[in-house]
Design a protein around this motif. Structure first.
Motif, PDB file in Angstrom:
ATOM      1  N   THR A  30      47.355  83.584  99.208  1.00  0.00           N
ATOM      2  CA  THR A  30      46.848  84.750  98.476  1.00  0.00           C
ATOM      3  C   THR A  30      46.052  84.314  97.248  1.00  0.00           C
ATOM      4  O   THR A  30      45.025  84.907  96.944  1.00  0.00           O
ATOM      5  N   GLU A  31      46.524  83.290  96.564  1.00  0.00           N
ATOM      6  CA  GLU A  31      45.795  82.798  95.392  1.00  0.00           C
ATOM      7  C   GLU A  31      44.418  82.283  95.795  1.00  0.00           C
ATOM      8  O   GLU A  31      43.408  82.630  95.166  1.00  0.00           O
ATOM      9  N   GLU A  32      44.372  81.466  96.835  1.00  0.00           N
ATOM     10  CA  GLU A  32      43.090  80.924  97.288  1.00  0.00           C
ATOM     11  C   GLU A  32      42.137  82.029  97.722  1.00  0.00           C
ATOM     12  O   GLU A  32      40.961  82.047  97.348  1.00  0.00           O
ATOM     13  N   MET A  33      42.634  82.983  98.494  1.00  0.00           N
ATOM     14  CA  MET A  33      41.772  84.056  98.989  1.00  0.00           C
ATOM     15  C   MET A  33      41.295  84.961  97.854  1.00  0.00           C
ATOM     16  O   MET A  33      40.131  85.360  97.826  1.00  0.00           O
ATOM     17  N   ASN A  34      42.172  85.284  96.910  1.00  0.00           N
ATOM     18  CA  ASN A  34      41.779  86.141  95.787  1.00  0.00           C
ATOM     19  C   ASN A  34      40.771  85.447  94.876  1.00  0.00           C
ATOM     20  O   ASN A  34      39.948  86.111  94.248  1.00  0.00           O
ATOM     21  N   GLU A  35      40.814  84.113  94.812  1.00  0.00           N
ATOM     22  CA  GLU A  35      39.903  83.386  93.918  1.00  0.00           C
ATOM     23  C   GLU A  35      38.592  82.994  94.586  1.00  0.00           C
ATOM     24  O   GLU A  35      37.572  82.914  93.898  1.00  0.00           O
TER      25      GLU A  35
END
Length: 67
Positions: free
Chosen positions: A38-43
């Motif tokens: 989720t962190e990678e996709m949101n960033e």
């Protein structure tokens, strides 16, 4: 067994080459992977969607919402 699953695959996810489901022996490892996803996709994705984690039994579902 614990699974990390994508709720639905947006275009950015499909182009990323990421797998839509991963299986883990324990919940802690699954949660770490879900948070990393989720962190990678949101960033790094196009920002049209917001990704979050919802726990459903032994599955950690990555929800996709429009921004």
């Amino acid at each position: 067994m614990f699974n990390v699953k994508m709720e639905k695959e947006c275009g950015c996810f499909k182009r990323s080459g990421m797998k839509s489901i991963k299986t883990f022996d324990n919940k802690d490892d699954a949660m770490i992977e879900a948070k990393d996803w989720t962190e990678e996709m949101n960033e790094t994705f196009c920002k049209k969607h917001n990704f979050s984690i919802v726990e459903e039994g032994n599955d950690l579902i990555i929800k996709v919402e429009m921004n």
